[in-house]
Motif scaffolding. Sequence first.
Motif, PDB file in Angstrom:
ATOM      1  N   SER A  66       0.650  -1.395  -0.065  1.00  0.00           N
ATOM      2  CA  SER A  66       0.182   0.403  -0.105  1.00  0.00           C
ATOM      3  C   SER A  66       1.095   0.782  -0.542  1.00  0.00           C
ATOM      4  CB  SER A  66      -0.921  -0.086   1.229  1.00  0.00           C
ATOM      5  OG  SER A  66      -0.221  -0.107   2.065  1.00  0.00           O
ATOM      6  N   GLY A  67       0.278   2.636  -0.570  1.00  0.00           N
ATOM      7  CA  GLY A  67       1.052   3.526  -0.719  1.00  0.00           C
ATOM      8  C   GLY A  67       0.403   4.554  -1.297  1.00  0.00           C
ATOM      9  N   PRO A  68       1.146   6.000  -1.569  1.00  0.00           N
ATOM     10  CA  PRO A  68       0.913   6.595  -2.729  1.00  0.00           C
ATOM     11  C   PRO A  68       1.363   6.343  -3.970  1.00  0.00           C
ATOM     12  CG  PRO A  68       2.056   7.689  -1.404  1.00  0.00           C
ATOM     13  CD  PRO A  68       2.752   5.709  -0.882  1.00  0.00           C
ATOM     14  N   MET A  69       1.741   5.280  -4.633  1.00  0.00           N
ATOM     15  CA  MET A  69       1.916   4.429  -5.951  1.00  0.00           C
ATOM     16  C   MET A  69       0.643   2.947  -6.011  1.00  0.00           C
ATOM     17  SD  MET A  69       3.195   3.012  -3.154  1.00  0.00           S
ATOM     18  CE  MET A  69       5.544   3.436  -3.510  1.00  0.00           C
ATOM     19  N   VAL A  70      -0.175   3.046  -5.883  1.00  0.00           N
ATOM     20  CA  VAL A  70      -0.760   2.163  -5.570  1.00  0.00           C
ATOM     21  C   VAL A  70      -1.773   2.957  -6.126  1.00  0.00           C
ATOM     22  CG1 VAL A  70      -2.256   0.266  -4.729  1.00  0.00           C
ATOM     23  CG2 VAL A  70       0.439   0.773  -3.882  1.00  0.00           C
ATOM     24  N   VAL A  71      -2.578   1.853  -7.449  1.00  0.00           N
ATOM     25  CA  VAL A  71      -3.186   2.485  -8.125  1.00  0.00           C
ATOM     26  C   VAL A  71      -4.542   2.121  -7.474  1.00  0.00           C
ATOM     27  CG1 VAL A  71      -2.565   1.647 -10.340  1.00  0.00           C
ATOM     28  CG2 VAL A  71      -4.048  -0.265  -9.219  1.00  0.00           C
ATOM     29  N   PRO A  72      -6.083   2.814  -7.459  1.00  0.00           N
ATOM     30  CA  PRO A  72      -7.240   3.187  -6.833  1.00  0.00           C
ATOM     31  C   PRO A  72      -7.919   1.933  -7.515  1.00  0.00           C
ATOM     32  CG  PRO A  72      -7.065   4.312  -8.796  1.00  0.00           C
ATOM     33  CD  PRO A  72      -5.625   4.314  -8.698  1.00  0.00           C
ATOM     34  N   GLY A  73      -7.821   1.223  -8.615  1.00  0.00           N
ATOM     35  CA  GLY A  73      -8.833  -0.286  -8.758  1.00  0.00           C
ATOM     36  C   GLY A  73      -8.438  -0.337 -10.563  1.00  0.00           C
ATOM     37  N   TYR A  74      -9.199  -1.527 -10.808  1.00  0.00           N
ATOM     38  CA  TYR A  74      -8.731  -1.402 -12.604  1.00  0.00           C
ATOM     39  C   TYR A  74      -9.957  -0.937 -13.273  1.00  0.00           C
ATOM     40  CZ  TYR A  74      -5.443  -5.563 -11.105  1.00  0.00           C
ATOM     41  OH  TYR A  74      -4.847  -5.844 -10.325  1.00  0.00           O
ATOM     42  N   TRP A  75      -9.609  -0.319 -15.195  1.00  0.00           N
ATOM     43  CA  TRP A  75     -10.466   0.650 -15.308  1.00  0.00           C
ATOM     44  C   TRP A  75     -11.790  -0.351 -15.262  1.00  0.00           C
ATOM     45  CZ3 TRP A  75     -11.959   4.826 -17.295  1.00  0.00           C
ATOM     46  CH2 TRP A  75     -12.600   4.587 -18.679  1.00  0.00           C
ATOM     47  N   ARG A  76     -13.129   0.013 -14.447  1.00  0.00           N
ATOM     48  CA  ARG A  76     -14.430  -0.036 -15.193  1.00  0.00           C
ATOM     49  C   ARG A  76     -14.933  -1.649 -14.466  1.00  0.00           C
ATOM     50  NH1 ARG A  76     -16.608   2.818 -20.673  1.00  0.00           N
ATOM     51  NH2 ARG A  76     -16.388   4.947 -19.217  1.00  0.00           N
ATOM     52  N   ARG A  77     -13.733  -1.990 -13.333  1.00  0.00           N
ATOM     53  CA  ARG A  77     -13.953  -3.408 -13.301  1.00  0.00           C
ATOM     54  C   ARG A  77     -13.950  -3.180 -11.632  1.00  0.00           C
ATOM     55  NH1 ARG A  77     -11.141  -8.373 -17.088  1.00  0.00           N
ATOM     56  NH2 ARG A  77     -11.061  -6.754 -18.848  1.00  0.00           N
ATOM     57  N   PRO A  78     -15.463  -3.499 -11.480  1.00  0.00           N
ATOM     58  CA  PRO A  78     -15.195  -2.788  -9.716  1.00  0.00           C
ATOM     59  C   PRO A  78     -14.961  -3.725  -8.748  1.00  0.00           C
ATOM     60  CG  PRO A  78     -17.394  -3.013 -10.412  1.00  0.00           C
ATOM     61  CD  PRO A  78     -16.702  -2.523 -11.521  1.00  0.00           C
ATOM     62  N   GLU A  79     -15.672  -5.625  -9.275  1.00  0.00           N
ATOM     63  CA  GLU A  79     -15.451  -6.718  -8.346  1.00  0.00           C
ATOM     64  C   GLU A  79     -13.807  -6.780  -8.831  1.00  0.00           C
ATOM     65  OE1 GLU A  79     -18.199  -9.845 -10.084  1.00  0.00           O
ATOM     66  OE2 GLU A  79     -19.699  -8.675  -9.116  1.00  0.00           O
ATOM     67  N   GLU A  80     -12.952  -7.177  -9.701  1.00  0.00           N
ATOM     68  CA  GLU A  80     -11.506  -7.336  -9.459  1.00  0.00           C
ATOM     69  C   GLU A  80     -11.029  -5.856  -8.678  1.00  0.00           C
ATOM     70  OE1 GLU A  80     -10.096  -9.008 -13.244  1.00  0.00           O
ATOM     71  OE2 GLU A  80     -11.959  -9.165 -13.855  1.00  0.00           O
ATOM     72  N   SER A  81     -11.222  -4.951  -8.956  1.00  0.00           N
ATOM     73  CA  SER A  81     -10.374  -4.022  -8.205  1.00  0.00           C
ATOM     74  C   SER A  81     -10.079  -4.532  -6.376  1.00  0.00           C
ATOM     75  CB  SER A  81     -10.560  -2.316  -8.371  1.00  0.00           C
ATOM     76  OG  SER A  81     -11.003  -2.501  -9.696  1.00  0.00           O
ATOM     77  N   ALA A  82     -11.920  -4.852  -5.737  1.00  0.00           N
ATOM     78  CA  ALA A  82     -12.750  -5.169  -4.548  1.00  0.00           C
ATOM     79  C   ALA A  82     -11.649  -6.496  -4.244  1.00  0.00           C
ATOM     80  CB  ALA A  82     -13.459  -5.143  -4.284  1.00  0.00           C
ATOM     81  N   ALA A  83     -11.551  -7.461  -5.223  1.00  0.00           N
ATOM     82  CA  ALA A  83     -11.146  -8.403  -4.729  1.00  0.00           C
ATOM     83  C   ALA A  83      -8.713  -8.104  -4.292  1.00  0.00           C
ATOM     84  CB  ALA A  83     -10.411  -9.086  -5.238  1.00  0.00           C
ATOM     85  N   ALA A  84      -9.044  -7.683  -5.893  1.00  0.00           N
ATOM     86  CA  ALA A  84      -6.636  -7.260  -5.517  1.00  0.00           C
ATOM     87  C   ALA A  84      -6.442  -6.229  -4.593  1.00  0.00           C
ATOM     88  CB  ALA A  84      -5.870  -7.021  -7.283  1.00  0.00           C
ATOM     89  N   LEU A  85      -7.378  -4.969  -4.422  1.00  0.00           N
ATOM     90  CA  LEU A  85      -6.886  -3.885  -3.813  1.00  0.00           C
ATOM     91  C   LEU A  85      -7.779  -4.089  -2.384  1.00  0.00           C
ATOM     92  CD1 LEU A  85      -6.402  -2.479  -6.871  1.00  0.00           C
ATOM     93  CD2 LEU A  85      -4.445  -2.304  -5.398  1.00  0.00           C
ATOM     94  N   PRO A  86      -8.050  -4.872  -1.700  1.00  0.00           N
ATOM     95  CA  PRO A  86      -8.994  -4.622  -0.944  1.00  0.00           C
ATOM     96  C   PRO A  86      -8.471  -3.238   0.055  1.00  0.00           C
ATOM     97  CG  PRO A  86      -7.749  -6.768  -0.054  1.00  0.00           C
ATOM     98  CD  PRO A  86      -7.219  -6.541  -1.371  1.00  0.00           C
ATOM     99  N   GLY A  87      -8.983  -2.588   0.929  1.00  0.00           N
ATOM    100  CA  GLY A  87      -8.935  -1.552   1.604  1.00  0.00           C
ATOM    101  C   GLY A  87      -7.374  -0.697   1.061  1.00  0.00           C
ATOM    102  N   GLY A  88      -7.540  -0.796  -0.453  1.00  0.00           N
ATOM    103  CA  GLY A  88      -6.757  -0.032  -0.819  1.00  0.00           C
ATOM    104  C   GLY A  88      -5.449  -0.192  -1.027  1.00  0.00           C
ATOM    105  N   GLU A  89      -5.067  -1.361  -0.175  1.00  0.00           N
ATOM    106  CA  GLU A  89      -3.784  -2.674  -0.108  1.00  0.00           C
ATOM    107  C   GLU A  89      -3.988  -3.507  -1.840  1.00  0.00           C
ATOM    108  OE1 GLU A  89      -1.602  -4.556   3.516  1.00  0.00           O
ATOM    109  OE2 GLU A  89      -3.421  -5.321   2.976  1.00  0.00           O
ATOM    110  N   LEU A  90      -2.545  -3.033  -2.287  1.00  0.00           N
ATOM    111  CA  LEU A  90      -2.563  -4.844  -3.345  1.00  0.00           C
ATOM    112  C   LEU A  90      -1.895  -5.726  -2.987  1.00  0.00           C
ATOM    113  CD1 LEU A  90      -2.446  -5.231  -6.475  1.00  0.00           C
ATOM    114  CD2 LEU A  90       0.133  -4.645  -6.434  1.00  0.00           C
ATOM    115  N   LEU A  91      -3.011  -6.691  -3.512  1.00  0.00           N
ATOM    116  CA  LEU A  91      -2.859  -8.624  -3.513  1.00  0.00           C
ATOM    117  C   LEU A  91      -1.744  -8.814  -4.146  1.00  0.00           C
ATOM    118  CD1 LEU A  91      -5.600  -9.401  -1.640  1.00  0.00           C
ATOM    119  CD2 LEU A  91      -3.733  -8.732  -0.165  1.00  0.00           C
ATOM    120  N   THR A  92      -0.555  -8.721  -4.642  1.00  0.00           N
ATOM    121  CA  THR A  92       0.484  -8.921  -5.359  1.00  0.00           C
ATOM    122  C   THR A  92       0.424 -10.451  -6.411  1.00  0.00           C
ATOM    123  OG1 THR A  92       2.022 -10.061  -4.729  1.00  0.00           O
ATOM    124  CG2 THR A  92       2.176  -7.347  -4.356  1.00  0.00           C
TER     125      THR A  92
END
Length: 550
Positions: free
Chosen positions: A409-435
């Motif tokens: 997590s940090g200022p370099m992490v993207v807010p999500g994926y383009w128009r993919r809310p479910e995948e964004s929520a799965a990969a970035l829970p709470g803004g932290e990227l699961l790599t």
Amino acid sequence: MSWYRSKPWLGQYDDALRAEPAPPPSVLHGFRASAAEAPERTALAYFDARLSYRETDELSDGLAAHLAARGFRPGDRLAIVLQNVPQFVVALLGAWKAGGVVVPVNPMYRERELAHVLHDAEVAAVLCHEGAWHDFVRETVAGSPVRICLTANERDLQTRNDPRVLPAADGPAVEGADDVLAAARAALAQELPVPAAAGPDPGATALISYTSGTSGTPKGATNTHGNLAFNAEGQRRLAGLPGEGTVFVLAPLFHITGMVCQLASALCNRLTLAMAHRFEPGVVLDAFAEHRPVFTVGPSTAYTALMAHPLTDRERFSSFTALYSGGAPLPPAVVERFREASGQYLHNGYGLTETSAPCVVVPRGREAPVEPASGTLSIGVPVPGAVVRILDEKGAELPPGEAGEIAVSGPMVVPGYWRRPEESAAALPGGELLTGDVGLMDADGWVYVVDRKKDMINASGFKVWPREVEDVLYTHPAVREAAVVGIPDEYRGETVKAFVSLRPGEDAEPGELVAYCKERLAAYKYPRAVEIVEELPKTTSGKILRRELR
């Protein structure tokens, strides 16, 4: 983390970097500051041609005006399908000046892959090489959302004596599309208004960067202007970039590593960005001799190819103050071979499209340790501002030395994926990227990548990480590149197979390599089969494609 912050040298390194001025709101802001402070300094070098910061600023102004006049609106997407050429930079800045979003596209994509990006990102404008336009792009854009088409001639801007340096504004360069430089010049001559003079907001989307698709259909990470600017400034600090000099484009600009670590860090800091179209070892080594760069970054496979070329000598690398590797695993044996061939230490780094390139690096002046148990070279320490955690399968944080999934997590992490809310929520829970990468962090803050979760081999219930086997193969004097995969086995469920390419002039038999690994690895880890190939399949960013080998 308290145990990480308590380490004296890491704390001093972190505090010193945090004390420096904040990065600009965007790369465009940084470029404009560079153009104002050093207008006649060379911004872009391409073979024998040079464009100053002033000229680059003017051309991108012209392109922004052209796009706006053609109906390109703030928030619209421009897809850039180019190799490492000056038109890429002009188009990038021009789109941002017009308030748009850039979609960097791998120029090796074909119809199906390009069509997916054009439709998924709802691209309004596209820029490609003339040859690609005639070959397949013209047909691909038909029926897509694209309404503005631009092309670039690969021979333009190669020499100052070439009249094509700034082509005459006399209509389309090819049927159905406008030449990007001619369009920019025409807009300047007509004094068309340049939009979005204030510059973009840090939270606005700057890029839609499509992942390589190693785990499914490519999806677009939404890198913000703030993401890019933060990491561009961090690259300058961590690599110790000087106040002037040349950054050579080794990693492709369409890839997030080339975009941030080379293009953005150079243009925000009044440095020259030198390009040579695409990676070809002999051309790159000639460019090193001509441009005398101080910095570059590329995958380990590129450095391996440079070492294998007969032109390689220490003099061609003597101008560098720092060289970095990223985008592909870096075995310790390659670092030592490179030091022997070039006289330079190769710094490791780690990042993803979703972290806008680096989030963990080896700071300049430090050498990465090797993890004793696995022999894996550290990827570095978390960059200032990045929080790196190692998580177990339930999401709980693990203590130092234990392997789990790397989360960032940090200022370099993207807010999500383009128009993919479910995948964004799965990969970035709470803004932290699961790599999806398995790694560990030692008690001194050094991070190690063990492997990709999905690449783990299960041999009779034992876990085998391909990276560990590959690192052993790289220590064999005949091995140039290695990749390890799991293949079906009736008795063990899966077994280990290695694919190997050999160094020029060297020879080795598969049985010899099997025996070499057997002496150095546990019985369940060594490869039962070795296949020698001329080249290993790779992405254009240099990452070896294990899925194709499977």
